[in-house]
Structures are given as C-alpha cells and as structure tokens.
Design a protein around this motif. Structure first.
Motif, PDB file in Angstrom:
ATOM      1  N   LEU A  27     -20.619  -4.643 -40.512  1.00  0.00           N
ATOM      2  CA  LEU A  27     -19.424  -4.396 -40.825  1.00  0.00           C
ATOM      3  C   LEU A  27     -19.337  -4.635 -42.531  1.00  0.00           C
ATOM      4  O   LEU A  27     -19.989  -5.457 -42.658  1.00  0.00           O
ATOM      5  CB  LEU A  27     -18.011  -4.660 -40.450  1.00  0.00           C
ATOM      6  CG  LEU A  27     -17.902  -4.217 -38.752  1.00  0.00           C
ATOM      7  CD1 LEU A  27     -16.601  -4.864 -38.346  1.00  0.00           C
ATOM      8  CD2 LEU A  27     -17.794  -2.659 -38.835  1.00  0.00           C
ATOM      9  N   PRO A  28     -18.677  -4.021 -43.348  1.00  0.00           N
ATOM     10  CA  PRO A  28     -18.477  -4.272 -44.905  1.00  0.00           C
ATOM     11  C   PRO A  28     -17.801  -5.562 -44.867  1.00  0.00           C
ATOM     12  O   PRO A  28     -16.579  -5.766 -44.229  1.00  0.00           O
ATOM     13  CB  PRO A  28     -17.951  -3.320 -45.472  1.00  0.00           C
ATOM     14  CG  PRO A  28     -17.204  -2.336 -44.538  1.00  0.00           C
ATOM     15  CD  PRO A  28     -17.863  -2.641 -43.276  1.00  0.00           C
ATOM     16  N   VAL A  29     -18.297  -6.771 -45.758  1.00  0.00           N
ATOM     17  CA  VAL A  29     -17.397  -7.738 -45.972  1.00  0.00           C
ATOM     18  C   VAL A  29     -16.093  -7.635 -46.534  1.00  0.00           C
ATOM     19  O   VAL A  29     -16.148  -6.911 -47.529  1.00  0.00           O
ATOM     20  CB  VAL A  29     -18.260  -8.662 -46.617  1.00  0.00           C
ATOM     21  CG1 VAL A  29     -17.483 -10.175 -47.319  1.00  0.00           C
ATOM     22  CG2 VAL A  29     -19.573  -9.342 -46.128  1.00  0.00           C
ATOM     23  N   GLY A  30     -14.987  -8.295 -46.191  1.00  0.00           N
ATOM     24  CA  GLY A  30     -13.804  -8.219 -46.725  1.00  0.00           C
ATOM     25  C   GLY A  30     -13.121  -6.782 -46.008  1.00  0.00           C
ATOM     26  O   GLY A  30     -11.823  -6.668 -46.270  1.00  0.00           O
ATOM     27  N   TRP A  31     -13.805  -6.115 -45.081  1.00  0.00           N
ATOM     28  CA  TRP A  31     -12.931  -4.874 -44.314  1.00  0.00           C
ATOM     29  C   TRP A  31     -12.915  -5.124 -43.006  1.00  0.00           C
ATOM     30  O   TRP A  31     -13.891  -5.799 -42.473  1.00  0.00           O
ATOM     31  CB  TRP A  31     -13.622  -3.450 -44.879  1.00  0.00           C
ATOM     32  CG  TRP A  31     -13.666  -3.052 -46.353  1.00  0.00           C
ATOM     33  CD1 TRP A  31     -14.327  -3.977 -47.465  1.00  0.00           C
ATOM     34  CD2 TRP A  31     -13.007  -2.186 -46.952  1.00  0.00           C
ATOM     35  NE1 TRP A  31     -13.937  -3.297 -48.604  1.00  0.00           N
ATOM     36  CE2 TRP A  31     -13.041  -2.368 -48.242  1.00  0.00           C
ATOM     37  CE3 TRP A  31     -12.019  -1.282 -46.467  1.00  0.00           C
ATOM     38  CZ2 TRP A  31     -12.431  -1.323 -49.231  1.00  0.00           C
ATOM     39  CZ3 TRP A  31     -11.409  -0.239 -47.374  1.00  0.00           C
ATOM     40  CH2 TRP A  31     -11.790  -0.448 -48.746  1.00  0.00           C
ATOM     41  N   LYS A  32     -12.088  -4.261 -42.363  1.00  0.00           N
ATOM     42  CA  LYS A  32     -12.096  -4.487 -41.033  1.00  0.00           C
ATOM     43  C   LYS A  32     -11.571  -3.129 -40.228  1.00  0.00           C
ATOM     44  O   LYS A  32     -10.697  -2.398 -40.928  1.00  0.00           O
ATOM     45  CB  LYS A  32     -11.019  -5.582 -40.445  1.00  0.00           C
ATOM     46  CG  LYS A  32      -9.533  -5.474 -40.780  1.00  0.00           C
ATOM     47  CD  LYS A  32      -8.955  -6.750 -40.362  1.00  0.00           C
ATOM     48  CE  LYS A  32      -7.342  -6.517 -40.742  1.00  0.00           C
ATOM     49  NZ  LYS A  32      -6.612  -7.718 -40.031  1.00  0.00           N
ATOM     50  N   GLU A  33     -12.276  -2.755 -39.197  1.00  0.00           N
ATOM     51  CA  GLU A  33     -11.986  -1.548 -38.432  1.00  0.00           C
ATOM     52  C   GLU A  33     -10.611  -1.595 -37.753  1.00  0.00           C
ATOM     53  O   GLU A  33     -10.310  -2.877 -37.397  1.00  0.00           O
ATOM     54  CB  GLU A  33     -13.191  -1.358 -37.415  1.00  0.00           C
ATOM     55  CG  GLU A  33     -14.351  -0.805 -38.192  1.00  0.00           C
ATOM     56  CD  GLU A  33     -15.418  -0.669 -37.006  1.00  0.00           C
ATOM     57  OE1 GLU A  33     -16.017   0.629 -36.918  1.00  0.00           O
ATOM     58  OE2 GLU A  33     -15.586  -1.429 -36.005  1.00  0.00           O
ATOM     59  N   HIS A  34     -10.169  -0.703 -37.310  1.00  0.00           N
ATOM     60  CA  HIS A  34      -9.040  -0.713 -36.152  1.00  0.00           C
ATOM     61  C   HIS A  34      -9.472  -1.627 -35.017  1.00  0.00           C
ATOM     62  O   HIS A  34     -10.618  -1.249 -34.607  1.00  0.00           O
ATOM     63  CB  HIS A  34      -8.486   0.638 -35.756  1.00  0.00           C
ATOM     64  CG  HIS A  34      -7.367   0.684 -35.122  1.00  0.00           C
ATOM     65  ND1 HIS A  34      -7.144   0.294 -33.828  1.00  0.00           N
ATOM     66  CD2 HIS A  34      -6.123   0.941 -35.627  1.00  0.00           C
ATOM     67  CE1 HIS A  34      -6.004   0.181 -33.319  1.00  0.00           C
ATOM     68  NE2 HIS A  34      -5.298   0.800 -34.347  1.00  0.00           N
ATOM     69  N   PRO A  35      -8.674  -2.442 -34.263  1.00  0.00           N
ATOM     70  CA  PRO A  35      -9.168  -3.113 -33.306  1.00  0.00           C
ATOM     71  C   PRO A  35      -9.601  -2.577 -32.194  1.00  0.00           C
ATOM     72  O   PRO A  35     -10.551  -3.092 -31.362  1.00  0.00           O
ATOM     73  CB  PRO A  35      -8.006  -3.969 -32.812  1.00  0.00           C
ATOM     74  CG  PRO A  35      -7.215  -3.940 -34.110  1.00  0.00           C
ATOM     75  CD  PRO A  35      -7.411  -2.641 -34.758  1.00  0.00           C
ATOM     76  N   LYS A  36      -9.243  -1.212 -31.819  1.00  0.00           N
ATOM     77  CA  LYS A  36      -9.887  -0.349 -30.588  1.00  0.00           C
ATOM     78  C   LYS A  36     -11.341  -0.189 -30.831  1.00  0.00           C
ATOM     79  O   LYS A  36     -11.936  -0.107 -29.948  1.00  0.00           O
ATOM     80  CB  LYS A  36      -9.022   0.930 -30.625  1.00  0.00           C
ATOM     81  CG  LYS A  36      -9.293   2.016 -32.113  1.00  0.00           C
ATOM     82  CD  LYS A  36      -8.558   3.074 -32.050  1.00  0.00           C
ATOM     83  CE  LYS A  36      -8.455   3.897 -33.175  1.00  0.00           C
ATOM     84  NZ  LYS A  36      -7.346   4.704 -33.568  1.00  0.00           N
ATOM     85  N   ASN A  37     -12.100  -0.216 -32.045  1.00  0.00           N
ATOM     86  CA  ASN A  37     -13.496  -0.052 -32.328  1.00  0.00           C
ATOM     87  C   ASN A  37     -14.139  -1.138 -31.833  1.00  0.00           C
ATOM     88  O   ASN A  37     -15.316  -0.714 -31.005  1.00  0.00           O
ATOM     89  CB  ASN A  37     -13.724   0.195 -33.688  1.00  0.00           C
ATOM     90  CG  ASN A  37     -13.190   1.623 -34.208  1.00  0.00           C
ATOM     91  OD1 ASN A  37     -13.791   2.671 -34.022  1.00  0.00           O
ATOM     92  ND2 ASN A  37     -12.308   1.726 -35.001  1.00  0.00           N
TER      93      ASN A  37
END
Length: 196
Positions: A27-37
């Motif tokens: 995952l890109p540092v400093g970013w987050k996916e929706h928790p469902k992922n």
C-alpha cells in the motif's frame, strides 16, 4: 502558498509491504484503503490499491482495481495544514479503463475536503462541501487532470480521496474498472485550465 501544502506521498513512490495471515500486498505510505478491503484480501485475494511499476510512471504510481465485490471503493489520505490557502488546484496524471460493462459508465472520482477532524472514510455528508472531479471518459494513456480547490482554512485537515464508482444498475454484478494515478500536487490556480 502552494508549496506549503505537501501531499503525503503524492508521487506514490513509497509503498509498504503488508503481511496479514497468508496475504502479502503493498500500500502507498500515508494512504489507506477502505477497511472492507482488508477482509476482501483475506477472503478473495482482492484489494483496491496496488503498486504500478510500468515505464510510463514517474518511478512508481498508484494502480486501483475496483472488482465486482464493490459498487464503490476508495483510498484516501488525510493531513494537517497550518496556513490559510486559497486559489489552488489539485493536479496529477491519470489513466482510466472505464467499465467492463458496455452500457455502464463508471466514474473515477477525485475528492478534496477540508475538515476540522481527520476523516477515516468518505460519507455522503462529507461530499456536501467537497471539491469533486468526476472523470467518466476512459484514457488509455496518462493525461493530466485539474481540480479547483476552495479556500482551505488554517489548522484544519485536508483529505484527498480517490474512488472508483460502478455505473451498473445490476446489484448482482457491479462490473470492474481500473485506474492509475501519479504525481498528485497542489499548484497555484492563476490560470483557467480545462478540466478533463
């Protein structure tokens, strides 16, 4: 003033390896996916964000894949700013597949929100005061986008969210779409630029 607003890892050149049970992904540092992922990666080996390393990127880029499991999926970053900022544009490079369903028009949506608190996921109430760019035309090669930003108040959080939204009205199959983003940054808005 634009130089004072730095998007965390806006060039998507830094990724972190996530190891969870029997899955590994970046995952890109400093970013987050929706928790469902996180659940979907464990159950179906399908997330939303991936590292893009092909030669048309500037080093790395962010690849997004919205699979049939979700009508909408998102990744976001939320960061603190200490100055009043106005007359800005968010710009970056993108590619977009559109929907794999002929009759459906998928959307690549880019959202910028200023808020008093950090945002964890985007809700409809957040969109009421958001700056939004909807891209519906597929682009096989990188193209540049521009999104004009309203004034950002000092001592607030700025959230940038990127969504892929299905245009399908079939609740049993949302279809799939892909996008790649790179080189996100704020620039002074001293000229009017066509929005793609």
């Amino acid at each position: 003033m634009a130089a004072q607003v730095t998007i965390p890892n806006g060039d998507f050149n830094q990724f972190v390896m996530i190891r969870c049970q029997d899955q590994e992904y970046e995952l890109p540092v400093g970013w987050k996916e929706h928790p469902k992922n996180e659940r979907w990666r464990q159950s179906y080996n399908e997330g939303f964000a991936y590292k893009y390393e092909l030669p048309d990127a500037n080093e790395n880029a962010l690849a997004l894949h919205r699979g049939y499991l979700a009508q909408t999926n998102e990744i976001l970053t939320s960061f603190f700013v200490t100055e009043n900022i106005q007359q800005l544009q968010l710009t970056g490079r993108y590619k977009f597949s559109g929907s794999d369903i002929d009759e459906a028009e998928d959307v690549l949506r880019i959202i910028v929100i200023s808020s008093e608190k950090m945002i964890q996921t985007i809700s409809d109430t957040h969109l009421e005061d958001a700056n939004i760019l909807d891209i519906t035309t597929p682009k096989a090669q990188f193209d540049r986008f521009y999104l004009e930003i309203d004034k950002i108040q000092k001592n607030t959080y700025v959230t940038i969210a990127i969504q892929l939204i299905s245009g399908s009205d079939d609740s049993f199959y949302w279809g799939q779409s892909n996008a790649v983003l790179d080189d996100l940054k704020f620039v002074p808005n001293h000229r009017i630029t066509a929005i793609h």
